[in-house]
Design a protein around this motif. Structure first.
Motif, PDB file in Angstrom:
ATOM      1  N   TYR B  15       0.877  -1.342   0.209  1.00  0.00           N
ATOM      2  CA  TYR B  15      -0.049   0.022  -0.050  1.00  0.00           C
ATOM      3  C   TYR B  15       1.249   1.210  -0.530  1.00  0.00           C
ATOM      4  O   TYR B  15       1.966   1.658   0.849  1.00  0.00           O
ATOM      5  N   SER B  46      -1.399  -8.582  10.311  1.00  0.00           N
ATOM      6  CA  SER B  46      -0.989  -9.317   9.167  1.00  0.00           C
ATOM      7  C   SER B  46      -1.277  -9.819   8.178  1.00  0.00           C
ATOM      8  O   SER B  46      -0.005 -10.017   7.363  1.00  0.00           O
ATOM      9  N   THR B  49      -7.154  -9.696   5.324  1.00  0.00           N
ATOM     10  CA  THR B  49      -8.142  -9.261   4.729  1.00  0.00           C
ATOM     11  C   THR B  49      -7.731  -8.578   3.957  1.00  0.00           C
ATOM     12  O   THR B  49      -7.982  -9.209   3.034  1.00  0.00           O
ATOM     13  N   THR B  50      -6.310  -8.409   3.598  1.00  0.00           N
ATOM     14  CA  THR B  50      -5.628  -7.965   2.096  1.00  0.00           C
ATOM     15  C   THR B  50      -5.566  -8.857   1.579  1.00  0.00           C
ATOM     16  O   THR B  50      -5.626  -8.988   0.218  1.00  0.00           O
ATOM     17  N   GLU B 171     -13.751 -12.592   8.932  1.00  0.00           N
ATOM     18  CA  GLU B 171     -14.488 -12.042  10.443  1.00  0.00           C
ATOM     19  C   GLU B 171     -16.147 -13.160  10.384  1.00  0.00           C
ATOM     20  O   GLU B 171     -16.072 -11.597  11.652  1.00  0.00           O
TER      21      GLU B 171
END
Ligand SMILES: Nc1ncnc2c1ncn2[C@@H]1O[C@H](COP(=O)(O)OP(=O)(O)OP(=O)(O)O)[C@@H](O)[C@H]1O
Ligand SMILES: [Mg+2]
Lengths: 376, 303
Positions: B15, B46, B49-50, B171
């Motif tokens: 990013y 960590s 999600t990415t 999640e």
């Protein structure tokens, strides 16, 4: 109903307060434009009502005179016969005309005073609601609304042309914001005026098969010292006086209405989109194409604006029904052209209002769904 | 639905750039097989999600390739991705991301309509799935009228409506209490096993490890080591191989939830030795292990 309309409609109805502000804002803005148009249209129609309803095909006036308002037209009495001799003239009748103040009780107003010959078939009152439509010697036919406000009725006396006339008839449709029309006998009018016998206008009816345009042209070339116009052209010249005076005002109001409407819709649609940012983002994530989201936003803006437009037309129609009953000499007339114009303005508002939210959605990153935030 | 394999090869995501650049995922590889349930765990930040977002074509990797049965998602343009997300992936998030203005039936049916279903067919299918998930009596409710567990089931129904090959869940139980969370997890397992879909779940929740075929540990953008799950041959519990109590017999390893189970296992072996049935017990235990291990084999993580 497609998926687009479903979501757009539900999103709109979800926040009723915002929807009310949105529709109300557009309605207000468009009413501003519509009502003003309607007022000027109404005033224009009132002003030309006498000309339009005169029953004549052609108006002959003193050379250089093209209308009634704020002019004096004087021609020799012989002009009537000269006009009558022109080929294609079925009937030619003179009237006398002046603008005078008319007062009764506390009421004072300006009147177009018309001198009518006893057997006149043109230029007389066309909607007499009480009494006679041809005033006899010493009599007058006056506007009912004026009479009502002044508290006078049949048999009462009103001063005009420096003398008193007895009210013998009451007529509808002859009052405008500026003046009303009063009818008195030709001879009484002429006597007050004194001097050489004269007339103000000659009203002409064309014989069957003769077009008013051709006849006007022919009279113009055959008779000296006159200005000849068809009734339509004469009415237009009269109305132009009002339109010229009001043109700037109307333009300014149109711009104001447009800007206010645009601001309200743009803001509410923008806020609505901002509030649902995450939902649009999730739709993107689940695979909704951008085009779908744009259409939803556009549909929302469109529905608000259409509802606002309908409300504006309803409000203006209600105004035009209510205003004349308040006793004001004001008729509102919603012209077709005005509706088309305002509808076009509304469409432009909807399209422009959707631009910013669409831009916002285009930049929205679908990953937003994976990030934490408050949502349902 | 076509069973598809999602293949992530040497994927990196950075990013920003320059001094403020954050490398969220570093050179990660993994493959997800049809009907496999993979659990990705790891500390906050960590890169879970990415990674999941890249797997679901929500995010372009900075480097590396992501293939869905031969189609390189990472090479497709932004305009080509929505149809793939719509038809091949079902997404489930911690925030349920339901449309607040639509009823739950409309929420689910809309996604089918976006994929080209006619309104009536979309509503019928949505009704069927929602009913199947126990929401048949709530079809006309707005999302705000539902409990968290119900909302997540709506999200699952929406994820399933276009018959995707892969379900990606980030999640999914974080906003739910543990009982409801467990129900949701069992539901996801059923979806994988009965419907043959691959399910990738990102979670912090240690208690859901037992539903996964494979658990991957992501730390600082890399997989640290593969956690292989296996079954205690005595009590049937799913246990983490590297943390379990183990015993070796005839060159084969067995794993247990506790010393008690190991003792019982060894005791049975002894008694069956006498009865002559020893090999049968060994064989049965071994086959359970082999089945689960096959799921883990491809989950080999790269550093
Ligand atoms: N849009 C972004 N711009 C810059 N950095 C980002 C962006 N999104 C994520 N990051 C950073 O990338 C790293 C990985 O983030 P990611 O959300 O993938 O972690 P995660 O494992 O899902 O964490 P959590 O368990 O808290 O959800 C973090 O350091 C985060 O700050
Ligand atoms: Mg995360």
């Amino acid at each position: 109903m497609s998926a687009t309309w479903l979501l757009a409609r539900r999103n709109l109805l979800r926040s009723r307060a915002r929807l009310a502000v949105s529709i109300g804002g557009v309605a207000l803005a468009l009413t501003l434009v519509l009502a003003l148009d309607a007022i000027f249209e109404g005033v224009g129609r009132q002003l030309t009502a006498y000309v339009d309803r005169s029953g004549a095909d052609v108006w002959v006036a003193q050379s250089g005179v093209r209308n009634l308002h704020m002019v004096a037209s004087w021609m020799p009495a012989a002009t009537t016969d000269a006009v009558a001799d022109v080929d294609g003239v079925a009937l030619a009748e003179p009237i006398l005309y002046t603008t005078d103040s008319m007062s009764a009780g506390d009421e004072r107003g300006w009147a177009y005073v018309i001198g009518l010959t006893p057997d006149a078939s043109m230029g007389g009152p066309w909607d007499v609601v009480e009494g006679t439509d041809r005033p006899g010697p010493g009599e007058a036919v006056i506007d009912r609304r004026f009479a009502q406000r002044a508290g006078v009725g049949l048999g009462d006396r009103v001063p005009m042309l420096g003398r008193e006339f007895r009210v013998a008839g009451l007529t509808e449709g002859t009052a405008s914001l500026v003046n009303s029309v009063a009818f008195v006998p030709f001879d009484d009018f002429a006597a007050r005026r004194g001097g050489e016998p004269a007339i103000s206008y000659v009203l002409v009816r064309a014989s069957a098969g003769t077009s008013p345009d051709a006849l006007a042209e022919r009279i113009g070339t055959s008779v000296d010292g006159v200005a000849v116009q068809t009734t339509a052209a004469f009415g237009l010249a009269e109305r132009k006086l009002v339109l010229d005076m009001s043109g700037d005002v109307i333009s300014i109001m149109n711009v104001i209405g447009f800007v206010v409407g645009l601001a309200v819709v743009a803001l509410t649609v923008y806020i609505a989109t901002l509030a649902l940012r995450r939902e649009y983002g999730s739709l993107k994530a689940f695979g909704a194409p951008d085009g779908y989201l744009y259409r939803v936003v556009l549909a929302q803006a469109g529905m608000s604006v259409v509802a606002g437009f309908v409300a504006a037309v309803a409000i203006t129609a209600a105004l035009s029904a209510i205003v004349p009953r308040t006793g004001v000499n004001l008729d509102l007339a919603i012209a077709g052209a005005s509706l088309v114009k305002v509808a076009a303005v509304a469409a432009v508002i909807a399209a422009l209002a959707a631009l910013l939210p669409i831009h916002q959605i285009a930049r929205l990153d679908p990953v937003i769904v994976a990030r934490e935030g408050v949502s349902t | 639905m076509n069973a598809l394999t999602l293949d992530v090869r040497n994927v990196t995501k950075r990013y920003g750039d320059g001094e403020t650049a954050v490398t969220a995922v570093r050179d990660v590889s993994l493959a997800i097989q049809p009907s496999e349930i993979v659990l990705i765990m790891g500390p906050s930040g960590s890169g879970k999600t990415t990674l999941l977002s890249m797997m679901g074509a929500l995010l372009h990797p900075t480097a590396g390739t992501i293939r869905l049965d031969g189609t390189a998602l990472s090479d497709l343009s932004e305009r080509q991705l929505p149809p793939i997300r719509l038809r091949q992936f079902g997404f489930i998030f911690q925030d349920f991301n339901l449309l607040s203005a639509l009823s739950i039936l409309e929420n689910v049916a809309l996604v089918a309509e976006l994929a080209g279903s006619k309104r009536k067919a979309a509503r019928e299918k949505a009704t069927a799935i929602l009913t199947e998930l126990g929401l048949g009596a709530r079809l006309d409710f707005l999302p705000e009228k539902l409990s968290g567990g119900e909302k997540q089931r709506v999200a699952i129904a929406r994820a399933l409506i276009n018959d995707p090959a892969l379900i990606l869940a980030d999640e999914p139980t974080a906003n739910l209490d543990s009982k409801i969370g467990h129900e949701i997890m069992r539901l996801l397992r059923r979806i994988a096993k009965e419907q043959g879909r691959s399910v990738v779940i990102v979670s912090h929740d240690q208690r859901i490890r037992d539903i996964a075929d494979r658990v991957l540990w992501l730390e600082d953008g890399r997989f640290k080591d593969v956690i292989t799950m296996t079954t205690d041959p005595v009590c049937g519990m799913t246990v983490e191989r590297d943390r379990a109590v183990s015993v070796e017999r005839d060159g084969e390893a067995f794993y247990f939830c506790s010393k008690g189970c190991r003792e019982e296992f060894l005791g049975r072996l002894r008694s069956e030795d006498m009865g002559g049935c020893r090999s049968a017990v060994l064989q049965r235990a071994g086959s359970v292990f082999a089945h689960l291990a096959s799921g883990a084999r491809d989950g080999h993580a790269s550093d």
